[in-house]
Design a protein around this motif. Structure first.
Motif, mmCIF file in Angstrom:
data_model
loop_
_atom_site.group_PDB
_atom_site.id
_atom_site.type_symbol
_atom_site.label_atom_id
_atom_site.label_comp_id
_atom_site.label_asym_id
_atom_site.label_seq_id
_atom_site.Cartn_x
_atom_site.Cartn_y
_atom_site.Cartn_z
ATOM 1 N N MET A 23 0.843 -1.196 0.000
ATOM 2 C CA MET A 23 0.000 0.000 0.000
ATOM 3 C C MET A 23 0.883 1.253 0.000
ATOM 4 O O MET A 23 0.679 2.174 -0.793
ATOM 5 N N ARG A 24 1.872 1.281 0.874
ATOM 6 C CA ARG A 24 2.757 2.444 0.963
ATOM 7 C C ARG A 24 3.564 2.624 -0.318
ATOM 8 O O ARG A 24 3.680 3.740 -0.838
ATOM 9 N N GLU A 25 4.122 1.553 -0.823
ATOM 10 C CA GLU A 25 4.927 1.655 -2.038
ATOM 11 C C GLU A 25 4.114 2.209 -3.198
ATOM 12 O O GLU A 25 4.578 3.086 -3.932
ATOM 13 N N ARG A 26 2.899 1.732 -3.365
ATOM 14 C CA ARG A 26 2.054 2.201 -4.468
ATOM 15 C C ARG A 26 1.620 3.647 -4.241
ATOM 16 O O ARG A 26 1.563 4.437 -5.183
ATOM 17 N N ARG A 27 1.330 3.995 -2.991
ATOM 18 C CA ARG A 27 0.941 5.381 -2.681
ATOM 19 C C ARG A 27 2.068 6.333 -3.064
ATOM 20 O O ARG A 27 1.840 7.361 -3.714
ATOM 21 N N VAL A 28 3.292 5.986 -2.704
ATOM 22 C CA VAL A 28 4.445 6.834 -3.023
ATOM 23 C C VAL A 28 4.659 6.884 -4.533
ATOM 24 O O VAL A 28 4.915 7.958 -5.092
ATOM 25 N N GLN A 29 4.516 5.747 -5.204
ATOM 26 C CA GLN A 29 4.658 5.727 -6.662
ATOM 27 C C GLN A 29 3.656 6.658 -7.323
ATOM 28 O O GLN A 29 3.962 7.293 -8.329
ATOM 29 N N ARG A 30 2.458 6.712 -6.772
ATOM 30 C CA ARG A 30 1.403 7.564 -7.348
ATOM 31 C C ARG A 30 1.532 9.025 -6.929
ATOM 32 O O ARG A 30 0.783 9.872 -7.389
ATOM 33 N N GLY A 31 2.467 9.317 -6.022
ATOM 34 C CA GLY A 31 2.682 10.699 -5.587
ATOM 35 C C GLY A 31 1.631 11.203 -4.622
ATOM 36 O O GLY A 31 1.406 12.402 -4.523
ATOM 37 N N LEU A 32 0.988 10.284 -3.909
ATOM 38 C CA LEU A 32 -0.042 10.671 -2.941
ATOM 39 C C LEU A 32 0.548 10.779 -1.539
ATOM 40 O O LEU A 32 1.366 9.945 -1.149
ATOM 41 N N SER A 33 0.114 11.765 -0.803
ATOM 42 C CA SER A 33 0.491 11.833 0.601
ATOM 43 C C SER A 33 -0.411 10.868 1.369
ATOM 44 O O SER A 33 -1.459 10.433 0.880
ATOM 45 N N LEU A 34 -0.009 10.568 2.581
ATOM 46 C CA LEU A 34 -0.830 9.690 3.418
ATOM 47 C C LEU A 34 -2.179 10.350 3.688
ATOM 48 O O LEU A 34 -3.218 9.686 3.667
ATOM 49 N N ALA A 35 -2.171 11.660 3.884
ATOM 50 C CA ALA A 35 -3.421 12.391 4.139
ATOM 51 C C ALA A 35 -4.353 12.338 2.926
ATOM 52 O O ALA A 35 -5.573 12.190 3.077
ATOM 53 N N GLU A 36 -3.795 12.443 1.729
ATOM 54 C CA GLU A 36 -4.617 12.387 0.514
ATOM 55 C C GLU A 36 -5.263 11.015 0.356
ATOM 56 O O GLU A 36 -6.447 10.916 0.024
ATOM 57 N N LEU A 37 -4.492 9.964 0.596
ATOM 58 C CA LEU A 37 -5.053 8.617 0.477
ATOM 59 C C LEU A 37 -6.106 8.379 1.551
ATOM 60 O O LEU A 37 -7.177 7.830 1.268
ATOM 61 N N ALA A 38 -5.818 8.808 2.770
ATOM 62 C CA ALA A 38 -6.785 8.637 3.860
ATOM 63 C C ALA A 38 -8.098 9.345 3.535
ATOM 64 O O ALA A 38 -9.177 8.782 3.740
ATOM 65 N N ALA A 39 -8.001 10.554 3.003
ATOM 66 C CA ALA A 39 -9.214 11.302 2.644
ATOM 67 C C ALA A 39 -9.998 10.579 1.552
ATOM 68 O O ALA A 39 -11.227 10.498 1.610
ATOM 69 N N PRO A 74 -7.218 -5.567 -6.536
ATOM 70 C CA PRO A 74 -7.059 -6.028 -5.143
ATOM 71 C C PRO A 74 -6.021 -7.148 -5.014
ATOM 72 O O PRO A 74 -5.298 -7.201 -4.019
ATOM 73 N N ALA A 75 -5.899 -7.992 -6.017
ATOM 74 C CA ALA A 75 -4.927 -9.091 -5.962
ATOM 75 C C ALA A 75 -3.490 -8.578 -5.939
ATOM 76 O O ALA A 75 -2.596 -9.259 -5.429
ATOM 77 N N TRP A 76 -3.247 -7.384 -6.461
ATOM 78 C CA TRP A 76 -1.898 -6.817 -6.511
ATOM 79 C C TRP A 76 -1.262 -6.749 -5.123
ATOM 80 O O TRP A 76 -0.061 -6.955 -4.978
ATOM 81 N N PHE A 77 -2.074 -6.480 -4.107
ATOM 82 C CA PHE A 77 -1.544 -6.348 -2.745
ATOM 83 C C PHE A 77 -0.931 -7.652 -2.232
ATOM 84 O O PHE A 77 -0.096 -7.630 -1.343
#
Length: 131
Positions: A23-39, A74-77
């Motif tokens: 989850m973290r690796e993909r979030r960083v790859q997409r350029g999202l902050s933790l706050a953006e993903l949480a929202a 979902p299987a990617w995780f």
């Protein structure tokens, strides 16, 4: 978590940690902050942080929503889950993160500065090229 559990994590704890790391690796790859993903997921930043750390398992019902937000299935995780039992080696090297930081920084450059930066990058790449 007790020291014994940390030394000998259960299969579900390993899976939670693996899914959180993915989850973290993909979030960083997409350029999202933790706050953006949480929202985007309608959860608190603290809960998203716990998911990424593997402290809380991500509910199965939330996985499709998370996958959609991150642009994966979902299987990617769960890919490479079997290898997760060994020492953790992030899939995301520092280079893409540095490039993302560079791209974000260039937003504040004037056009002439961006042109000069591109020329400098090309010159550095050419100097390193074999031949």
């Amino acid at each position: 978590m007790s020291a014994a559990m940390q030394d000998n994590p259960t299969t579900s704890a390993l899976a939670d940690r693996h899914v959180g790391r993915r989850m973290r690796e993909r979030r960083v790859q997409r350029g999202l902050s933790l706050a953006e993903l949480a929202a985007a997921l309608g959860i608190s930043v603290q809960q998203a942080r716990k998911y990424e750390a593997g402290l809380n398992g991500i509910p199965a019902a939330r996985l499709p929503e998370l996958a959609a937000a991150l642009g994966v299935s979902p299987a990617w995780f769960f890919e490479e889950l079997e290898a997760a039992a060994g020492p953790y080696r992030p899939v995301l090297p520092t280079r893409p993160r540095m490039l993302l930081d560079l791209v974000r920084t260039t937003d504040d450059l004037p056009e002439s500065g961006l042109t000069a930066l591109c020329e400098a990058a090309r010159a550095l790449a050419a100097a390193r090229a074999p031949g």
